[in-house]
Scaffold this motif. Structure first.
Motif, PDB file in Angstrom:
ATOM      1  N   ALA A 118     -52.460  -2.965  18.794  1.00 21.79           N
ATOM      2  CA  ALA A 118     -52.420  -1.910  19.611  1.00 21.79           C
ATOM      3  C   ALA A 118     -51.905  -0.676  18.994  1.00 21.79           C
ATOM      4  O   ALA A 118     -52.359   0.500  19.087  1.00 21.79           O
ATOM      5  N   ALA A 119     -50.791  -0.929  18.463  1.00 24.57           N
ATOM      6  CA  ALA A 119     -50.182   0.181  17.891  1.00 24.57           C
ATOM      7  C   ALA A 119     -50.690   0.499  16.862  1.00 24.57           C
ATOM      8  O   ALA A 119     -50.956   2.014  16.718  1.00 24.57           O
ATOM      9  N   ALA A 163     -52.686   4.594  16.887  1.00 27.70           N
ATOM     10  CA  ALA A 163     -52.173   5.534  15.913  1.00 27.70           C
ATOM     11  C   ALA A 163     -53.200   5.933  14.901  1.00 27.70           C
ATOM     12  O   ALA A 163     -53.484   7.105  14.620  1.00 27.70           O
ATOM     13  N   ALA A 164     -54.116   5.010  14.811  1.00 27.07           N
ATOM     14  CA  ALA A 164     -55.462   5.200  13.903  1.00 27.07           C
ATOM     15  C   ALA A 164     -56.113   6.509  14.777  1.00 27.07           C
ATOM     16  O   ALA A 164     -56.653   7.367  14.102  1.00 27.07           O
ATOM     17  N   PHE A 165     -56.556   6.108  15.748  1.00 26.33           N
ATOM     18  CA  PHE A 165     -57.298   7.077  16.619  1.00 26.33           C
ATOM     19  C   PHE A 165     -56.784   8.466  16.854  1.00 26.33           C
ATOM     20  O   PHE A 165     -57.484   9.505  16.687  1.00 26.33           O
ATOM     21  N   PHE A 166     -55.425   8.554  16.984  1.00 22.20           N
ATOM     22  CA  PHE A 166     -54.763   9.860  17.367  1.00 22.20           C
ATOM     23  C   PHE A 166     -54.947  10.652  15.878  1.00 22.20           C
ATOM     24  O   PHE A 166     -55.359  11.918  15.758  1.00 22.20           O
ATOM     25  N   VAL A 167     -54.758   9.909  14.686  1.00 24.55           N
ATOM     26  CA  VAL A 167     -54.718  10.690  13.258  1.00 24.55           C
ATOM     27  C   VAL A 167     -56.488  11.083  13.024  1.00 24.55           C
ATOM     28  O   VAL A 167     -56.682  12.261  12.821  1.00 24.55           O
ATOM     29  N   LEU A 180     -57.464   4.996  24.943  1.00 24.98           N
ATOM     30  CA  LEU A 180     -57.555   4.108  25.717  1.00 24.98           C
ATOM     31  C   LEU A 180     -58.591   3.015  25.000  1.00 24.98           C
ATOM     32  O   LEU A 180     -58.659   1.744  25.043  1.00 24.98           O
ATOM     33  N   SER A 181     -59.761   3.458  24.738  1.00 27.13           N
ATOM     34  CA  SER A 181     -60.840   2.480  24.295  1.00 27.13           C
ATOM     35  C   SER A 181     -60.572   1.865  22.939  1.00 27.13           C
ATOM     36  O   SER A 181     -60.701   0.780  22.943  1.00 27.13           O
ATOM     37  N   ALA A 182     -59.624   2.600  21.872  1.00 30.56           N
ATOM     38  CA  ALA A 182     -59.159   1.885  20.857  1.00 30.56           C
ATOM     39  C   ALA A 182     -58.295   0.725  21.183  1.00 30.56           C
ATOM     40  O   ALA A 182     -58.407  -0.193  20.554  1.00 30.56           O
ATOM     41  N   GLY A 204     -60.945   0.361  16.984  1.00 24.85           N
ATOM     42  CA  GLY A 204     -60.268  -0.994  17.628  1.00 24.85           C
ATOM     43  C   GLY A 204     -60.991  -2.074  16.737  1.00 24.85           C
ATOM     44  O   GLY A 204     -60.067  -3.330  16.467  1.00 24.85           O
ATOM     45  N   ILE A 205     -62.302  -2.203  16.713  1.00 24.33           N
ATOM     46  CA  ILE A 205     -62.876  -3.461  16.196  1.00 24.33           C
ATOM     47  C   ILE A 205     -62.330  -3.586  14.687  1.00 24.33           C
ATOM     48  O   ILE A 205     -62.047  -4.557  14.110  1.00 24.33           O
TER      49      ILE A 205
END
Length: 308
Positions: free
Chosen positions: A18-19, A23-27, A42-44, A143-144
């Protein structure tokens, strides 16, 4: 037994994934100036499941439920009279999506899009819808990817581990029955044994449902047999508790079954070749015990024959 490491392993793994996913989506969101950082994050994170296979299936459900939720919200906002206001549009859209999510629990995430769009302004509703769909789709993809690259675990491996836990819990229940037979039927049920079985069985079902289509057939048969073995043990519990028959002949009857379940849990091929050897046709046995032992030996035999 379910030890400390196994009990908390999934929690640590999910926390790490989750962390990384958040972080990856935020980047990515900062790099491409995505407007819907909150719903994308949220989705990630919410897409992550106990197994990598489960995350992949969850991703499709998240995106599809978001499409449905968005369509419901847009329809309610544009078809209701403006004077009715946001409150009516919100209530109707959420009611419809909540109804759908009860029938399809994996679609609960669609409520996020439904609520977000229902309370948005109508003049930019289409732009907001597209922005959120894009962010949710990118978040699901991230996420996947994280699920398959950061401490990945496939459903098939989880299934085998929890299968061994379930069978070990069942041998514990049979050991309790043997002890009760020696003690005249006292102290049969152990809450701890039952708890271990139900926890492991629940995780087994979760892993089975996440397996690929080609692997599910044998797993369905095995899970059904495991459930019936447990139900047979409950029947025998009740027979001994009620004192419906003598217990002297009961202890040797379940010894072969217990050894077979141990062999199945340990994948011991040599022990699996041994006969179970339970005299279920013994005429002096109480009818309920004969039925319980017949079910116990039959379903244990089926477990030995399942092709996994």
């Amino acid at each position: 037994m379910i030890d400390f490491d196994d009990k908390y392993r999934d929690a640590v793994r999910r926390g790490l994934q989750a962390a990384v996913a958040a972080a990856a989506f935020f980047v990515v969101a900062r790099a491409y100036d995505l407007p819907e950082v909150f719903v994308g994050t949220l989705s990630a994170v919410l897409i992550l499941s106990a197994s990598s296979d489960g995350s992949l299936k969850s991703g499709f459900d998240r995106v599809l439920s978001t499409l449905v939720g968005s369509a419901i919200a847009v329809a309610c906002v544009f078809t209701l009279p403006p004077e009715w206001g946001t409150l009516i549009a919100l209530g109707m859209a959420v009611a419809v999506m909540a109804f759908v999510s009860v029938l399809r629990p994996n679609w609960q995430y669609g409520l996020v899009a439904t609520i977000a769009l229902s309370i948005g302004a109508t003049h930019d509703l289409l732009d907001v819808t597209v922005d959120r769909l894009v962010s949710i789709g990118i978040g699901a993809a991230i996420g996947i990817v994280v699920s398959f690259t950061v401490w990945p675990e496939r459903a098939a491996g989880r299934y085998q581990r929890h299968r061994a836990d379930v069978l070990t819990a069942l041998t514990g229940r049979l050991a309790r029955l043997e002890a009760a037979a020696r003690d005249g039927g006292d102290d049969i049920v152990s809450p701890e044994d039952d708890r271990e079985y139900h926890v492991a069985y629940g995780k087994l079902l979760e892993a089975k449902d996440a397996k690929s289509v080609g692997e599910v057939s044998g797993a369905n048969e095995e899970v059904r047999a495991i459930r019936r073995v447990y139900n047979s043990i409950i029947i025998l519990d009740r027979v001994l508790e009620d004192g419906a028959c003598g217990t002297a002949e009961f202890e040797p009857m379940i010894d072969g079954v217990r050894k077979r379940l141990c062999a199945l849990a340990e994948n011991d091929g040599k022990a699996l070749s041994d006969e179970i050897g339970c005299p279920v046709d013994e005429p002096d046995l109480h009818a309920a015990m004969r039925f319980g032992m017949h079910e116990l030996t039959t379903e244990t035999g089926r477990l030995s024959e399942v092709k996994r």
